[in-house]
Every structure is written in structure tokens, then in C-alpha cells.
Design a protein around this motif. Sequence first.
Motif, PDB file in Angstrom:
ATOM      1  N   THR A 169      -9.407   2.279   9.723  1.00 22.84           N
ATOM      2  CA  THR A 169      -8.597   2.870   8.658  1.00 22.84           C
ATOM      3  C   THR A 169      -8.814   2.119   7.351  1.00 22.84           C
ATOM      4  O   THR A 169      -8.970   2.736   6.290  1.00 22.84           O
ATOM      5  CB  THR A 169      -7.097   2.858   9.038  1.00 22.84           C
ATOM      6  OG1 THR A 169      -6.941   3.587  10.251  1.00 22.84           O
ATOM      7  CG2 THR A 169      -6.244   3.487   7.947  1.00 22.84           C
ATOM      8  N   LEU A 170      -8.864   0.797   7.411  1.00 23.56           N
ATOM      9  CA  LEU A 170      -9.101   0.008   6.200  1.00 23.56           C
ATOM     10  C   LEU A 170     -10.480   0.322   5.619  1.00 23.56           C
ATOM     11  O   LEU A 170     -10.640   0.435   4.401  1.00 23.56           O
ATOM     12  CB  LEU A 170      -8.980  -1.489   6.499  1.00 23.56           C
ATOM     13  CG  LEU A 170      -7.587  -1.997   6.866  1.00 23.56           C
ATOM     14  CD1 LEU A 170      -7.650  -3.465   7.261  1.00 23.56           C
ATOM     15  CD2 LEU A 170      -6.602  -1.769   5.737  1.00 23.56           C
ATOM     16  N   GLU A 200       0.824  -1.221   0.000  1.00 25.77           N
ATOM     17  CA  GLU A 200       0.000   0.000   0.000  1.00 25.77           C
ATOM     18  C   GLU A 200       0.855   1.267   0.000  1.00 25.77           C
ATOM     19  O   GLU A 200       0.490   2.264  -0.615  1.00 25.77           O
ATOM     20  CB  GLU A 200      -0.950   0.013   1.198  1.00 25.77           C
ATOM     21  CG  GLU A 200      -1.931  -1.130   1.237  1.00 25.77           C
ATOM     22  CD  GLU A 200      -2.914  -1.166   0.098  1.00 25.77           C
ATOM     23  OE1 GLU A 200      -3.084  -0.167  -0.625  1.00 25.77           O
ATOM     24  OE2 GLU A 200      -3.544  -2.219  -0.075  1.00 25.77           O
ATOM     25  N   VAL A 201       1.976   1.238   0.693  1.00 27.08           N
ATOM     26  CA  VAL A 201       2.883   2.391   0.674  1.00 27.08           C
ATOM     27  C   VAL A 201       3.386   2.610  -0.754  1.00 27.08           C
ATOM     28  O   VAL A 201       3.375   3.733  -1.270  1.00 27.08           O
ATOM     29  CB  VAL A 201       4.054   2.202   1.666  1.00 27.08           C
ATOM     30  CG1 VAL A 201       5.139   3.244   1.446  1.00 27.08           C
ATOM     31  CG2 VAL A 201       3.544   2.273   3.107  1.00 27.08           C
ATOM     32  N   ASN A 202       3.783   1.522  -1.412  1.00 26.82           N
ATOM     33  CA  ASN A 202       4.251   1.626  -2.800  1.00 26.82           C
ATOM     34  C   ASN A 202       3.138   2.098  -3.731  1.00 26.82           C
ATOM     35  O   ASN A 202       3.365   2.930  -4.614  1.00 26.82           O
ATOM     36  CB  ASN A 202       4.802   0.282  -3.290  1.00 26.82           C
ATOM     37  CG  ASN A 202       6.115  -0.084  -2.640  1.00 26.82           C
ATOM     38  OD1 ASN A 202       6.805   0.770  -2.083  1.00 26.82           O
ATOM     39  ND2 ASN A 202       6.461  -1.352  -2.695  1.00 26.82           N
ATOM     40  N   GLN A 212      -1.680   9.667  -1.265  1.00 25.40           N
ATOM     41  CA  GLN A 212      -0.994  10.261  -0.115  1.00 25.40           C
ATOM     42  C   GLN A 212      -1.509   9.654   1.196  1.00 25.40           C
ATOM     43  O   GLN A 212      -0.731   9.352   2.099  1.00 25.40           O
ATOM     44  CB  GLN A 212      -1.185  11.776  -0.119  1.00 25.40           C
ATOM     45  CG  GLN A 212      -0.373  12.502   0.923  1.00 25.40           C
ATOM     46  CD  GLN A 212      -0.501  14.024   0.790  1.00 25.40           C
ATOM     47  OE1 GLN A 212      -1.316  14.537   0.049  1.00 25.40           O
ATOM     48  NE2 GLN A 212       0.341  14.725   1.525  1.00 25.40           N
ATOM     49  N   ALA A 213      -2.828   9.464   1.284  1.00 28.40           N
ATOM     50  CA  ALA A 213      -3.418   8.861   2.490  1.00 28.40           C
ATOM     51  C   ALA A 213      -2.925   7.421   2.662  1.00 28.40           C
ATOM     52  O   ALA A 213      -2.602   6.999   3.773  1.00 28.40           O
ATOM     53  CB  ALA A 213      -4.944   8.902   2.416  1.00 28.40           C
ATOM     54  N   LEU A 214      -2.870   6.673   1.558  1.00 26.43           N
ATOM     55  CA  LEU A 214      -2.372   5.298   1.632  1.00 26.43           C
ATOM     56  C   LEU A 214      -0.934   5.268   2.129  1.00 26.43           C
ATOM     57  O   LEU A 214      -0.589   4.481   3.015  1.00 26.43           O
ATOM     58  CB  LEU A 214      -2.420   4.625   0.248  1.00 26.43           C
ATOM     59  CG  LEU A 214      -3.762   4.190  -0.282  1.00 26.43           C
ATOM     60  CD1 LEU A 214      -3.608   3.656  -1.706  1.00 26.43           C
ATOM     61  CD2 LEU A 214      -4.402   3.148   0.608  1.00 26.43           C
ATOM     62  N   HIS A 266      -0.652   3.644   5.823  1.00 25.88           N
ATOM     63  CA  HIS A 266      -0.024   2.320   5.803  1.00 25.88           C
ATOM     64  C   HIS A 266       1.445   2.398   6.225  1.00 25.88           C
ATOM     65  O   HIS A 266       1.982   1.427   6.744  1.00 25.88           O
ATOM     66  CB  HIS A 266      -0.198   1.653   4.441  1.00 25.88           C
ATOM     67  CG  HIS A 266      -1.582   1.116   4.238  1.00 25.88           C
ATOM     68  ND1 HIS A 266      -2.004  -0.072   4.785  1.00 25.88           N
ATOM     69  CD2 HIS A 266      -2.644   1.622   3.574  1.00 25.88           C
ATOM     70  CE1 HIS A 266      -3.273  -0.286   4.446  1.00 25.88           C
ATOM     71  NE2 HIS A 266      -3.683   0.728   3.718  1.00 25.88           N
ATOM     72  N   GLY A 267       2.077   3.539   6.027  1.00 21.75           N
ATOM     73  CA  GLY A 267       3.441   3.717   6.523  1.00 21.75           C
ATOM     74  C   GLY A 267       3.484   3.675   8.034  1.00 21.75           C
ATOM     75  O   GLY A 267       4.351   3.024   8.638  1.00 21.75           O
ATOM     76  N   GLU A 268       2.528   4.344   8.673  1.00 26.88           N
ATOM     77  CA  GLU A 268       2.442   4.332  10.139  1.00 26.88           C
ATOM     78  C   GLU A 268       2.098   2.935  10.653  1.00 26.88           C
ATOM     79  O   GLU A 268       2.681   2.444  11.610  1.00 26.88           O
ATOM     80  CB  GLU A 268       1.391   5.342  10.617  1.00 26.88           C
ATOM     81  CG  GLU A 268       1.800   6.785  10.401  1.00 26.88           C
ATOM     82  CD  GLU A 268       0.679   7.779  10.661  1.00 26.88           C
ATOM     83  OE1 GLU A 268      -0.414   7.368  11.135  1.00 26.88           O
ATOM     84  OE2 GLU A 268       0.887   8.978  10.389  1.00 26.88           O
ATOM     85  N   HIS A 269       1.141   2.290   9.972  1.00 27.15           N
ATOM     86  CA  HIS A 269       0.735   0.944  10.373  1.00 27.15           C
ATOM     87  C   HIS A 269       1.882  -0.043  10.173  1.00 27.15           C
ATOM     88  O   HIS A 269       2.083  -0.953  10.985  1.00 27.15           O
ATOM     89  CB  HIS A 269      -0.501   0.512   9.583  1.00 27.15           C
ATOM     90  CG  HIS A 269      -1.111  -0.754  10.088  1.00 27.15           C
ATOM     91  ND1 HIS A 269      -0.836  -1.981   9.527  1.00 27.15           N
ATOM     92  CD2 HIS A 269      -1.955  -0.988  11.120  1.00 27.15           C
ATOM     93  CE1 HIS A 269      -1.504  -2.916  10.179  1.00 27.15           C
ATOM     94  NE2 HIS A 269      -2.191  -2.330  11.142  1.00 27.15           N
ATOM     95  N   LEU A 270       2.629   0.135   9.106  1.00 27.72           N
ATOM     96  CA  LEU A 270       3.776  -0.730   8.814  1.00 27.72           C
ATOM     97  C   LEU A 270       4.772  -0.703   9.971  1.00 27.72           C
ATOM     98  O   LEU A 270       5.266  -1.751  10.399  1.00 27.72           O
ATOM     99  CB  LEU A 270       4.448  -0.298   7.506  1.00 27.72           C
ATOM    100  CG  LEU A 270       5.746  -1.004   7.130  1.00 27.72           C
ATOM    101  CD1 LEU A 270       5.515  -2.494   6.936  1.00 27.72           C
ATOM    102  CD2 LEU A 270       6.329  -0.379   5.860  1.00 27.72           C
ATOM    103  N   GLN A 271       5.055   0.484  10.478  1.00 25.08           N
ATOM    104  CA  GLN A 271       6.005   0.592  11.594  1.00 25.08           C
ATOM    105  C   GLN A 271       5.504  -0.181  12.814  1.00 25.08           C
ATOM    106  O   GLN A 271       6.259  -0.884  13.476  1.00 25.08           O
ATOM    107  CB  GLN A 271       6.255   2.053  11.950  1.00 25.08           C
ATOM    108  CG  GLN A 271       7.057   2.781  10.902  1.00 25.08           C
ATOM    109  CD  GLN A 271       7.265   4.252  11.242  1.00 25.08           C
ATOM    110  OE1 GLN A 271       6.546   4.836  12.043  1.00 25.08           O
ATOM    111  NE2 GLN A 271       8.267   4.853  10.615  1.00 25.08           N
ATOM    112  N   LYS A 272       4.214  -0.053  13.116  1.00 27.00           N
ATOM    113  CA  LYS A 272       3.638  -0.772  14.255  1.00 27.00           C
ATOM    114  C   LYS A 272       3.701  -2.281  14.037  1.00 27.00           C
ATOM    115  O   LYS A 272       4.051  -3.036  14.950  1.00 27.00           O
ATOM    116  CB  LYS A 272       2.181  -0.346  14.482  1.00 27.00           C
ATOM    117  CG  LYS A 272       2.013   1.077  14.958  1.00 27.00           C
ATOM    118  CD  LYS A 272       0.539   1.433  15.040  1.00 27.00           C
ATOM    119  CE  LYS A 272       0.346   2.920  15.278  1.00 27.00           C
ATOM    120  NZ  LYS A 272      -1.055   3.322  15.170  1.00 27.00           N
TER     121      LYS A 272
END
Length: 160
Positions: free
Chosen positions: A147-148, A40-42, A61-63, A67-73
Motif C-alpha cells: 500500500t505504501l 495521512e488521514v488528515n 481519498q485513497a490516503l 491509512h484510516g483502515e491501517h490506523l485501526q489495525k
Amino acid sequence: MAACGMTLLVAGGAIAAPKGQSPAKDRHFMTEAIEGDLSEVNMGKLAQQKGQSDQVKQFGQALQQDHGEHLQKAQQLASQNGMPVPSEPNKKQLAIYNKLEGLSGDRFDRAFAQAMVRDHQGDIKKYQKEAAAGSPLSDFAQQTLPTLQKHLEMAKSLSK
């Protein structure tokens, strides 16, 4: 396979795995979650680069951000619990990305919106199942669902 002694750290607290919960299922869910976030980030970056409409670019931009924040978690949670942490999306996700990368203009916008609707519908089903499973990852899955669902609504609005 029993989850003897398995403990996952969720939201700052330790939660013991319920009896009968398979660590393999937890690993599978987290692997899919991380691969999905990477994808999703890509996709978000691609939408910002190739999107024709402002709505597609804003959704991209929202994705990327969400998803960048969620990815870190997800990466932190997996790492803390000795689970594998994938470094790239799965083959199917890469194939969709490569297909979209070859499109431009309105064709890109339409195909991107359709891909994001399908993707988020599938993700929501997986996260709902995990949230209801009573697993150590249920809280993580439950916290992700709004979020999804927001992303699904945004993708559907692009399809109209």
C-alpha cells in the motif's frame, strides 16, 4: 533490554518476541506508524478539500481510506500489546500540514505531491527495515508495504 515474556498478537495469532528484540524498538515503530497514519488521514482530507486537480483529490481519498483502515489495525495491535497509542500526528507532521493548509490551487497540488513523495519514501524505508528485522511486527510491516509503495507511485505521478 531483553524481551523476556513479551508476546505480540499479529494477524490473530501470538508471536513471541525473538531473543534480543527490544520492546522499546517495537513501541517506537508502532508510535511512528500510528502517528503516520493519523497524519495521512488528515492530509487526505486536506487534499480533498484544497486540491485543484481531480488526481490530487482522488489521491487524498485513497490516503484517507487506506491509512484510516491501517490506523485501526495499528491502534488495535498497539492497544492489545500495552503500547502507547498516540492521538495526533507528531510535530513535524503537523508543521507540514499547517504549511500545506496555507496554500491553494496549483501551489497546493505541487507542494502536497512533493510532501507525499518524501513522506512515503521515508515510510517505505522504515517498514522495509521492520519487515526484515524478524521482530514481532515484521508481518504487520510486510503487509503494509504494498500500500505504501502504491501511494508512492501515485504521489510521483502527481509530481509530473
